[in-house]
Write a protein that holds these residues in place. Structure first.
Motif, PDB file in Angstrom:
ATOM      1  N   GLN A   7      -9.271  66.052  17.258  1.00 18.37           N
ATOM      2  CA  GLN A   7      -9.251  67.432  16.772  1.00 18.37           C
ATOM      3  C   GLN A   7      -9.382  67.472  15.257  1.00 18.37           C
ATOM      4  O   GLN A   7     -10.109  68.312  14.711  1.00 18.37           O
ATOM      5  CB  GLN A   7      -7.964  68.126  17.222  1.00 18.37           C
ATOM      6  N   LEU A  10     -12.999  66.753  14.329  1.00 21.96           N
ATOM      7  CA  LEU A  10     -13.838  67.940  14.543  1.00 21.96           C
ATOM      8  C   LEU A  10     -13.605  68.965  13.440  1.00 21.96           C
ATOM      9  O   LEU A  10     -14.551  69.606  12.955  1.00 21.96           O
ATOM     10  CB  LEU A  10     -13.521  68.551  15.910  1.00 21.96           C
ATOM     11  N   PHE A  11     -12.363  69.118  13.019  1.00 19.41           N
ATOM     12  CA  PHE A  11     -12.024  70.027  11.922  1.00 19.41           C
ATOM     13  C   PHE A  11     -12.729  69.607  10.636  1.00 19.41           C
ATOM     14  O   PHE A  11     -13.314  70.440   9.924  1.00 19.41           O
ATOM     15  CB  PHE A  11     -10.505  70.027  11.737  1.00 19.41           C
ATOM     16  N   THR A  14     -16.514  70.391  10.927  1.00 30.84           N
ATOM     17  CA  THR A  14     -16.783  71.824  10.823  1.00 30.84           C
ATOM     18  C   THR A  14     -16.624  72.305   9.385  1.00 30.84           C
ATOM     19  O   THR A  14     -17.450  73.070   8.869  1.00 30.84           O
ATOM     20  CB  THR A  14     -15.820  72.615  11.736  1.00 30.84           C
ATOM     21  N   ILE A 136     -10.009  75.055  17.470  1.00 29.18           N
ATOM     22  CA  ILE A 136      -9.892  73.594  17.560  1.00 29.18           C
ATOM     23  C   ILE A 136      -8.491  73.139  17.964  1.00 29.18           C
ATOM     24  O   ILE A 136      -8.348  72.211  18.772  1.00 29.18           O
ATOM     25  CB  ILE A 136     -10.280  72.938  16.213  1.00 29.18           C
TER      26      ILE A 136
END
Length: 203
Positions: A7, A10-11, A14, A136
């Motif tokens: 997570q 992914l943060f 992004t 997320i």
């Protein structure tokens, strides 16, 4: 902690894509590096990074809930922030014919505090961070989760703005700036002014 490494990765991805989009902070730190060099531009870049990351902290603390409950607070922040950007744009435009500043001295608000003020003038990142956090991470975050998320956001912002200040201060890029200072400053002023007006006028 209830959040996972995937997570957080992914943060980071992004956030990296989002901050690569040209905005007033990117324009301003580039111009500071061109005009003042790396040593003088880095404090400004640090202020920009921390100013941007504070919107993540405020989103984690529930600022976007306030915006939704009291929409006028968001409108007021947008108008004030947009007006500040227009003022910065006017100063940049007006000083375009001026000679280059002394790199040993500060220049037109290009300081740590000036950088923080510039990125805090735009409340839209609070909504961006809120949307990303909700998409997320779990809804229920522990204090440790929030610390980890904010530290990650601050690290990405610091790395980006620090790298940008160092890159734009490279001698061959600065020489190009010296040769076209008037037009670069006028272009930067126009771009920041349009971003400020769009912040005020866009719903």
């Amino acid at each position: 902690m209830t959040i996972t490494a995937d997570q957080l990765a992914l943060f980071v991805g992004t956030l990296a894509v989002a901050i690569l989009s040209p905005g007033p902070g990117v324009i301003a730190v580039s111009q500071a590096a061109f005009a003042l060099g790396r040593r003088r531009a880095l404090p400004y870049a640090l202020g920009l990074a921390l100013g941007a990351s504070l919107w993540c902290l405020l989103a984690l603390l529930g600022l976007t809930v306030v915006f939704r409950a009291l929409p006028w607070t968001y409108v007021a922040l947008k108008v004030l922030g947009g007006a500040y950007l227009v003022w910065i744009a006017w100063k940049t435009w007006r000083h375009a014919p001026d000679p280059l500043p002394d790199p040993a001295e500060g220049s037109r608000g290009m300081s740590f505090a000036g950088g923080m003020m510039l990125n805090l003038s735009n409340p839209k990142p609070a909504l961006f961070y809120s949307a990303v956090l909700l998409s997320i991470f779990p809804v229920a975050l522990t204090a440790g989760d929030k610390v980890a998320i904010y530290a990650t956001a601050a690290g990405v912002e610091l790395a980006f703005y620090g790298a940008l200040a160092s890159l734009m201060a490279l001698p061959w890029l600065r020489r190009r700036y010296y040769a076209a200072k008037f037009w670069i400053d006028r272009g930067a002023g126009l771009a920041i002014g349009l971003l400020g007006l769009s912040l005020i006028l866009r719903h």
